[in-house]
Design an enzyme around this catalytic site. Structure first.
Site, mmCIF file in Angstrom:
data_model
loop_
_atom_site.group_PDB
_atom_site.id
_atom_site.type_symbol
_atom_site.label_atom_id
_atom_site.label_comp_id
_atom_site.label_asym_id
_atom_site.label_seq_id
_atom_site.Cartn_x
_atom_site.Cartn_y
_atom_site.Cartn_z
ATOM 1 C CD GLN A 95 37.456 -1.444 -30.244
ATOM 2 O OE1 GLN A 95 37.655 -2.386 -29.486
ATOM 3 N NE2 GLN A 95 36.960 -1.622 -31.465
ATOM 4 C CG MET A 136 30.238 4.546 -33.358
ATOM 5 S SD MET A 136 29.684 4.891 -31.691
ATOM 6 C CE MET A 136 31.051 5.882 -31.104
ATOM 7 C CG LEU A 137 34.868 1.012 -37.197
ATOM 8 C CD1 LEU A 137 34.678 -0.362 -36.565
ATOM 9 C CD2 LEU A 137 35.355 0.862 -38.632
ATOM 10 N N GLY A 156 34.643 6.792 -28.394
ATOM 11 C CA GLY A 156 33.274 6.614 -28.881
ATOM 12 C C GLY A 156 32.325 7.625 -28.271
ATOM 13 C CB ALA A 157 31.944 8.855 -24.796
ATOM 14 C CD GLU A 184 19.913 1.486 -40.191
ATOM 15 O OE1 GLU A 184 20.187 0.468 -40.853
ATOM 16 O OE2 GLU A 184 20.086 2.641 -40.620
ATOM 17 N N GLY A 234 37.437 6.142 -24.361
ATOM 18 C CA GLY A 234 36.424 7.196 -24.330
ATOM 19 C C GLY A 234 36.218 7.901 -25.659
#
Length: 412
Positions: free
Chosen positions: A238, A231-232, A243-244, A266, A241
């Site tokens: 950044q 995940m990037l 990423g959520a 992973e 929110g």
């Protein structure tokens, strides 16, 4: 530099620079961005390219410019410096390679002319994302501005995507530790790519913002177990929110698929673990088995079944979410309630020691006394208690951070 004299060595320090400081990244939307320091961002790390010391020798005032056009990710690479070490003055000591370590890790065909790169940026206007759009959502920034994002699903057969992925994945070298490029010949990979959709002169454009990779493992007899691999979210996107929302996009894609047993992760980083715990806890709050009266009765298989069926969470993660949400409903000023909570978590943490005891008991039956003594690894009671206290304290601190974010999300 073994043969260089002490005096020369001290002089050579002038030519040593932190590679993280020297590197400059940009996602360029217009030529004006090239001269705008506000659009520059830095790597989190550079040891995967420049070695463990993250230092470059041989230059003063070194600037390494690795720019991408915001949409197509057309790449520009160059460097400038104020002064370069002269080997003749420093007993033959040569400067380090600056461009080669990066050039070996990015696709060929990168540009070295700023004029050519500026021309390439203009071509971004016609770029359209690859694959199928999964979600569109808006994010409100603290500044009052609202940004629109779209997440697209691709696989290795998506026309044109693999070449784009080659450029896209180069970012992981600077932001994911122990990063490795994936085998794109394997058709079990899925790619969820996020773009900011914005308007330029009335025309929609799509700026790359981040991506997630998922590997669909086979599960007997005819199921799959998707595992989130990478995940990037790039620095300009950044802490808003995104990423959520990207993680929720994966959940939305898989949660109604009857073939999916559960979703795993992973080797999650600490940051990803916090994000995952936040999203999973927020989603479980809506489930019947995670309401306050039920949580206070303890962990149950019904929780596992409901979270697995509705959210595709695995049992270990369900237990973790239970502990987070039970802390949420536990009155920590009530000494007995708080003690019961701590015991519940520590009993789970103590399972590893109970297993160690059972394993040693089995060995005792088959080994001679002196052989058994040589294999003794059981920790003392005091060591166990100390370890349990430390593990618990670290967990509770993590859980409190998750709950603080949950509280903040409810207010926003």
């Amino acid at each position: 530099m073994a043969g260089v004299s002490g005096i020369a060595k001290s002089s050579l320090q002038y030519f040593v620079i932190d590679s993280n400081e020297a590197l400059e990244f940009k996602l360029v939307r217009s030529p004006a961005d090239l001269d705008d320091d506000e659009t520059t961002f830095k790597p989190d790390m550079s040891h995967q390219v420049y070695g463990d010391s993250e230092q470059i020798f041989g230059y003063s005032g070194l600037r390494i410019k690795l720019y991408y056009s915001a949409c197509r990710l057309t790449t520009y690479l160059s460097h400038t410096y104020v002064e370069k070490v002269d080997p003749e003055k420093f007993e033959g000591v040569e400067p380090d390679e600056v461009i080669k370590p990066i050039a070996e890790r990015i696709p060929p065909g990168y540009l070295t002319s700023l004029n050519d790169f500026t021309a390439a940026v203009q071509k971004d206007a016609s770029f359209r994302p690859f694959g199928e759009m999964q979600r569109r959502f808006a994010i409100d920034l603290e500044s009052g501005e609202q940004k629109t994002f779209e997440v697209y699903l691709c696989d290795v057969s998506t026309t044109g995507f693999l070449e784009y992925h080659e450029r896209m994945q180069t970012f992981i070298l600077w932001y994911i530790d122990a990063a490795s490029y994936i085998d794109v010949d394997d058709d079990k990979w899925k790619f969820f790519v996020a773009y900011e959709k914005y308007q330029d002169n009335g025309n929609p454009q799509y700026a790359f913002a981040g991506y997630m990779t998922v590997y669909e493992y086979y599960a007997y007899p005819s199921n799959i177990r998707p595992r989130i691999s990478q995940m990037l979210v790039l620095p300009p996107f950044q802490r808003i929110g995104l990423g959520a929302e990207m993680l929720n996009s994966i959940y939305s894609y898989y949660k109604n698929d009857a073939k999916v047993l559960d979703i795993t992760v992973e080797d999650p980083s600490d940051n990803f673990a916090r994000l995952r715990d936040f999203i999973d806890s927020r989603n479980c709050l809506k489930l019947e088995c995670f309401q306050p009266p039920v949580l206070l009765q303890g962990f149950t298989e019904a929780m596992v079944e409901e979270a697995k069926k509705k959210l595709k969470l695995n049992k270990r993660q369900v237990r973790r979410v239970y502990e987070i949400l039970r802390l949420h409903v536990t009155d920590r000023s009530d000494k007995e309630a708080y003690r019961q909570y701590r015991l519940d978590v520590k009993n789970r943490l103590n399972v590893q020691y109970k297993k160690e005891d059972r394993d040693m008991e089995k060995l005792k039956k088959f080994l001679k006394p002196e052989e058994y003594a040589a294999t003794m690894t059981i920790t003392s009671r005091d060591q166990r208690l100390e370890s349990l206290e430390r593990q618990y304290a670290e967990l509770e601190e993590h859980y409190v951070h998750v709950l603080e974010r949950l509280a903040s999300a409810e207010l926003s």
